[in-house]
Design an enzyme around this catalytic site. Sequence first.
Site: not given
Length: 442
Positions: A24, A41, A45, A62, A82, A280, A298, A430
């Site tokens: 970007r 992506s 979870c 995602h 890698v 992580d 995450a 309350w």
Amino acid sequence: MERKTVVVIGGGAAGMSTASRVKRLKPEWDVKVFEATEWVSHAPCGIPYVVEGISPKEKLMHYPPEVFIKKRGIDLHLKAEVIEVEQGRVRVREEDGEKTYEWDYLVFANGASPQVPAIEGIDLPGVFTADLPPDAVAITEYLEKNPVENVVVIGTGYIAIEMAEAFVERGKNVTLIGRSERVLRKTFDKEITDIVEEKLRNHLNLRLEEVTLRIEGKERVERVVTDAGEYPADLVIVATGIKPNTELARGLGVRIGETGAIWTNDRMQTSVENVYAAGDVAETKHLITGRRVWMPLAPAGNKMGYVAGSNIAGKEIHFPGVLGTSITKFLDLEIGKTGLTEAEAMKEGYDVRTAFIKAGTRPHYYPGSKTIWLKGVVDNETNRLLGVQAVGGDILPRIDTAAAMITAGFTTKDVFFTDLAYAPPFAPVWDPLIVLARVLKF
């Protein structure tokens, strides 16, 4: 303008946040991402909810790879492991052989891996971890192809409880085994875990302070043997913790922090010039204590990636640290925390006072009120709020509000006089968080 090459190791949340941010800010740069699996992506979870059957496995991504390749211009390599990192170069094992790529900036975003105990039978068919989307696929396929009635989950942390919930919801006979004396012992104080354990015992066989000795079976798993007994098992989930993947970073001479994760400063820079780490695999700073911590969660991982990508592209931004705000649930019992527990605060040398309250989340005359228990931890010297733990119903707004308050350095007086919203359909006059501040005193 000189065109730079950025290599990102890992295509999870932190890695793709880093890559997307660089593109970007510097669309002309060459950004390469190497992901060892075919998932990008991804959202680990969500694994328990795929296993439970309430979400399709495809939703664990995602965005599909095409979004990053075509819309964002990222050079994305899937099934690309890698295997070696050198100054200015990485060696990658891809489907068509090994290749070498050069880099001007390198980002370690290769996450963490399960800590699998070295016990007999751990490799039997039917024994799984729940760390990456391929695990969700493997578990669901196993359930489809094999008769499964008895499930054993080894572990007492978040992942273990969420996976246990998934199988309870599927109608399985679940046994949860842990060597600790309490579930969630590292994350919550005893007042909270007592309530969690009561709920667990109502729906599964909870076995604490038991050491798993071996897993037995002929062609596939049949039972789990501990130092206190044996339990039938058609499927086993091993959720005994995770560890950061630091091997590649060590090979480059990157400093490993006191937590065992990669050391970074607040720009997500490592000890090696032009090398960054996020997610992580990286440690950071605790917002209250200032100490180095490793909290593989995450939201922090995504923000670390954003910060790393910004700084690589020349836009200076600092990652302030974390509180360890987290939340989970078991059936209709929600469990969450932010900041320090009483045990953590005392270990850090704070002189603390605490309060533990039970309240309703709506007025008594309005339907739908849920019971919530809150525990607050306060520094006696300054009256500063150090931590809040919650269990029960409608805990999210209380935990998130408490996180903002702790970040801002609120005292109990500040908490008490915070002007929170009220209407009978949403909260009592309350609010439980305000009641907690009142009981904690100021």
